[in-house]
Design an enzyme around this catalytic site. Structure first.
Site, short mmCIF file in Angstrom:
data_model
loop_
_atom_site.label_atom_id
_atom_site.label_comp_id
_atom_site.label_asym_id
_atom_site.label_seq_id
_atom_site.Cartn_x
_atom_site.Cartn_y
_atom_site.Cartn_z
N ARG A 183 12.49 -5.51 3.71
CA ARG A 183 11.93 -4.07 3.55
C ARG A 183 12.96 -3.23 4.13
O ARG A 183 13.50 -3.33 5.46
CB ARG A 183 10.54 -3.98 4.15
CG ARG A 183 10.05 -2.62 3.81
CD ARG A 183 8.49 -2.31 3.68
NE ARG A 183 8.00 -2.57 4.87
CZ ARG A 183 6.85 -2.08 5.12
NH1 ARG A 183 6.05 -1.81 4.20
NH2 ARG A 183 6.11 -2.26 6.44
N ARG A 229 1.49 -8.23 13.75
CA ARG A 229 0.73 -7.21 12.98
C ARG A 229 -0.33 -7.98 12.12
O ARG A 229 -1.19 -7.63 11.62
CB ARG A 229 1.53 -6.50 12.30
CG ARG A 229 2.40 -5.47 12.99
CD ARG A 229 3.46 -4.73 12.18
NE ARG A 229 3.06 -3.78 11.49
CZ ARG A 229 3.55 -3.04 10.39
NH1 ARG A 229 4.76 -3.68 9.79
NH2 ARG A 229 3.05 -2.09 10.11
N ARG A 237 -8.71 1.02 9.72
CA ARG A 237 -8.19 -0.40 10.10
C ARG A 237 -9.19 -1.04 11.07
O ARG A 237 -8.76 -2.21 11.41
CB ARG A 237 -6.95 -0.16 10.84
CG ARG A 237 -5.59 -0.52 9.95
CD ARG A 237 -4.34 -0.10 10.49
NE ARG A 237 -3.29 -0.96 10.71
CZ ARG A 237 -2.16 -0.24 9.83
NH1 ARG A 237 -2.25 0.92 9.32
NH2 ARG A 237 -0.92 -0.76 9.79
N ARG A 254 12.51 -0.89 9.64
CA ARG A 254 11.63 -0.41 10.38
C ARG A 254 11.50 -1.27 11.67
O ARG A 254 11.49 -2.36 11.50
CB ARG A 254 10.08 -0.20 9.93
CG ARG A 254 9.82 1.25 9.58
CD ARG A 254 8.59 1.28 8.67
NE ARG A 254 7.37 0.64 9.34
CZ ARG A 254 6.32 0.60 8.92
NH1 ARG A 254 5.95 1.26 7.63
NH2 ARG A 254 5.08 0.09 9.29
N LYS A 279 0.69 -1.28 -0.01
CA LYS A 279 -0.03 -0.03 -0.01
C LYS A 279 0.75 1.25 -0.12
O LYS A 279 0.58 2.39 -0.73
CB LYS A 279 -0.95 0.13 1.19
CG LYS A 279 -1.90 -1.14 1.16
CD LYS A 279 -2.74 -0.87 2.64
CE LYS A 279 -2.24 -0.69 3.87
NZ LYS A 279 -1.29 -1.97 4.21
#
Ligand code: AMP
Length: 219
Positions: free
Chosen positions: A128, A172, A92, A161, A17
């Site tokens: 990432r 998550r 969310r 991160r 996203k």
């Protein structure tokens, strides 16, 4: 004046996203509104909101709805959002979607659901890399930096991160399935949901995404 063009990008954390929101916002000349980025900014500046959100974020949990809604509503009330905006990471939860729907009134959002398998999410998160300065997202394998450890866009340092650490990613994902996935049905029922195959390359995802949106109206 034409109606604001509100696009909601839905999907698991790491579904792509953020990457696509940046491109889409640039292509359509709309602001990219990411609640995750807004919280990270508050964290960095050590604001009271940042301090309240910190523990939730580091554990992979959702920040309570009231805090998210106040922050988001203040952001989209800013003048750059009058023509519309691209939402990334919001809503969310069902209460967030309902509160946002009330605020939008008769404006119908366009909701894009990024469909990606959990195994892909875990693999993507592991590599990432996020730019400390400009937020650009790269990937050790799929979008390697031209200079090791440096952002291709602004040359600042690329970091993992903290919430991309494997244990946090698992949490998550669990939170996503429990609290966010019900929104797929919610927006399907409302007749505003469009599905996107998020397993494709970023370029192919972007082409599919543009194909799902109505053509841009002349200003
Ligand atoms: P993101 O960058 O969108 O993955 O967001 C990072 C973290 O910020 C999430 O794991 C949550 O802790 C928090 N967060 C971002 N957006 C929301 C939201 N809409 N509702 C609750 N928490 C959020």
């Amino acid at each position: 004046m034409q109606r604001p063009f509100v696009i909601i990008l839905l999907g698991a954390p790491g579904a792509g996203k953020g990457t696509q929101a940046v491109r889409l916002a640039a292509a359509r000349g709309l602001p990219h509104v990411s609640t995750g980025d807004l919280f990270r900014e508050n964290l960095k500046l050590e604001t009271p909101l940042g301090k309240q959100a910190k523990g939730y974020m580091e554990s992979g949990w959702l920040v309570p709805d009231e805090l998210v809604l106040d922050m988001l509503f203040a952001r989209v009330a800013r003048p750059d959002c009058v023509r519309g905006y691209v939402l990334d990471g919001f809503p969310r939860t069902l209460p967030q979607a309902q509160a946002f729907g009330e605020r939008l009134g008769r404006i119908e959002p366009i909701v894009i659901d990024f469909v990606v398998r959990d195994a892909t999410i875990v693999e993507r998160a592991a590599g990432r890399l996020t730019c400390k300065a400009c937020g650009n997202i790269q990937h050790a394998r799929f979008a390697p930096p031209r200079v090791a450890g440096k952002c291709d866009r602004c040359s600042a340092e690329l970091v993992q991160r903290p919430d991309d650490a494997p244990a946090v990613v698992t949490e998550r994902l669990r939170v996503y399935h429990e609290q966010t996935q019900p929104l797929v049905g919610y927006y399907q029922t409302a007749g505003v949901l469009r599905e996107l195959d998020g397993e494709q390359s970023p370029e192919a995802v972007f082409r599919s995404l543009m194909g799902l949106l109505p053509p841009q109206e002349a200003a």
